[in-house]
Design an enzyme around this catalytic site. Structure first.
Site, short mmCIF file in Angstrom:
data_model
loop_
_atom_site.label_atom_id
_atom_site.label_comp_id
_atom_site.label_asym_id
_atom_site.label_seq_id
_atom_site.Cartn_x
_atom_site.Cartn_y
_atom_site.Cartn_z
N ARG A 120 0.79 -1.15 -0.07
CA ARG A 120 -0.06 0.09 -0.06
C ARG A 120 0.89 1.14 0.12
O ARG A 120 1.89 1.17 0.81
CB ARG A 120 -0.89 0.18 1.26
CG ARG A 120 -1.50 1.47 1.63
CD ARG A 120 -2.99 1.52 1.67
NE ARG A 120 -3.38 2.71 1.97
CZ ARG A 120 -4.57 3.11 2.56
NH1 ARG A 120 -5.18 2.10 3.08
NH2 ARG A 120 -4.70 4.32 2.61
N ARG A 137 -7.35 1.79 -3.60
CA ARG A 137 -6.32 1.25 -2.77
C ARG A 137 -6.07 -0.13 -2.47
O ARG A 137 -7.13 -0.80 -2.84
CB ARG A 137 -6.47 1.70 -1.28
CG ARG A 137 -8.03 1.39 -0.94
CD ARG A 137 -8.77 2.36 0.09
NE ARG A 137 -8.42 3.77 -0.24
CZ ARG A 137 -8.21 4.93 0.73
NH1 ARG A 137 -8.29 4.46 2.04
NH2 ARG A 137 -8.21 5.99 0.49
N ASP A 174 -6.99 -1.56 2.71
CA ASP A 174 -7.25 -0.58 3.86
C ASP A 174 -7.62 -1.16 4.86
O ASP A 174 -8.62 -2.11 4.80
CB ASP A 174 -8.12 0.36 3.22
CG ASP A 174 -8.65 1.61 4.12
OD1 ASP A 174 -7.82 2.03 4.92
OD2 ASP A 174 -9.74 2.11 4.22
N ASP A 228 -9.01 -0.65 8.67
CA ASP A 228 -9.54 0.65 9.52
C ASP A 228 -10.09 0.10 11.01
O ASP A 228 -10.50 -0.97 10.82
CB ASP A 228 -10.80 1.29 9.02
CG ASP A 228 -10.41 2.35 7.82
OD1 ASP A 228 -9.10 2.75 7.65
OD2 ASP A 228 -11.04 2.38 7.01
N1 PH2 Z 1 -13.12 3.30 1.51
C1 PH2 Z 1 -12.86 4.32 1.33
C2 PH2 Z 1 -13.59 5.35 0.54
N2 PH2 Z 1 -14.94 4.65 -0.43
N3 PH2 Z 1 -16.18 2.86 -0.61
C3 PH2 Z 1 -16.33 1.47 -0.63
N4 PH2 Z 1 -17.41 0.90 -1.14
N5 PH2 Z 1 -15.47 0.70 0.32
C4 PH2 Z 1 -14.39 1.14 1.08
O1 PH2 Z 1 -13.82 0.58 1.85
C5 PH2 Z 1 -14.21 2.66 0.89
C6 PH2 Z 1 -15.07 3.32 0.02
C7 PH2 Z 1 -11.69 5.00 1.96
O2 PH2 Z 1 -11.06 4.24 2.69
MG MG Z 2 -10.96 3.53 5.10
MG MG Z 3 -7.70 3.61 6.31
#
Ligand code: PH2
Ligand code: MG
Ligand code: MG
Length: 163
Positions: A84, A93, A96, A98
Site C-alpha cells: 500500500r 487502494r 485499507d 480501519d
Molecule cells: N473506502 C474508502 C472510500 N470509499 N467505498 C467503499 N465501497 N468501500 C471502502 O472501503 C471505501 C470506499 C476510504 O477508505
Molecule cells: Mg477506510
Molecule cells: Mg484507512
C-alpha cells in the site's frame, strides 16, 4: 469488542482485491491479532470518490492484547506488506485496514493534532460497506458514542438509498 474493517479495490502485491482482503485476515495472527470471526466478502459501490472500481469489503472481530495505538500501527504495517502507498484520500487502494471499535473506547480528535487515532472510527453510521459486514459478525453492536444499533443505522441507509 474489537472490530476491523477491511477494504480493497485495486490489485496489488497480494493479488486481486478478494485475495488481498483474505490474505490480510490470514496474516493477522502473525502480528498478535486473533481473528474471532470474519464476515463474508461484500462487493460494494465506491463511497466518497465514486469514479473508481467497486470495493471488496469485510469486517473482522478480533482479539489482541495490543493497545489501540499499537494495533493501528500494526494494521498500517500489514497495509505496507500488501504494497500500500498512501495517495489520494478516499481514492483507490490495494488494502485499507480501519480500526472501527476498540472495546467501546472513545478517542475524539483534539484541535491541531494530525494523524491522531479517532475511536470509534468516524462515519460508521453513514457507511453501508462497513455496517453490512459488521452485522454478520456483531449483530448486537451499538455505536459507542450514539448508542444507535448497527441494525438501525443500516436500515436508515437502505431507506435513503432506495430509488
Ligand atoms: N473506502 C474508502 C472510500 N470509499 N467505498 C467503499 N465501497 N468501500 C471502502 O472501503 C471505501 C470506499 C476510504 O477508505
Ligand atoms: Mg477506510
Ligand atoms: Mg484507512
Amino acid at each position: 469488542m474489537i472490530l476491523i474493517a477491511l477494504g480493497s479495490n485495486i490489485a496489488g502485491r497480494w493479488g486481486a482485491p478478494r485475495e488481498a482482503v483474505l490474505r490480510a485476515l490470514e496474516t493477522m495472527p502473525d502480528h498478535a491479532i486473533d481473528v474471532v470471526a470474519a464476515s463474508s466478502l461484500w462487493e460494494t459501490k465506491p463511497f466518497g470518490v465514486t469514479d473508481q472500481p467497486n470495493f471488496v469489503n469485510a469486517v473482522g472481530h478480533v482479539e489482541t492484547s495490543l493497545p489501540p495505538e499499537d494495533l493501528m500501527q500494526t494494521l498500517h504495517d500489514i497495509e505496507r506488506q500488501a504494497g500500500r502507498e498512501r495517495k489520494l484520500r478516499w481514492g483507490p487502494r490495494t488494502l485499507d485496514l480501519d480500526l472501527i471499535d476498540y472495546n467501546g473506547m472513545i478517542l475524539q480528535p483534539e484541535k491541531g493534532s494530525a494523524n491522531q487515532l479517532i475511536l470509534p472510527h468516524p462515519g460508521i453510521a453513514e457507511r453501508d460497506f462497513v455496517l453490512g459486514p459488521l452485522l454478520e459478525v456483531a449483530p448486537d453492536w451499538m455505536h459507542p458514542l450514539t448508542q444507535e444499533s448497527a441494525t438501525l443505522s443500516f436500515q436508515k441507509l437502505s431507506r435513503l438509498n432506495r430509488p
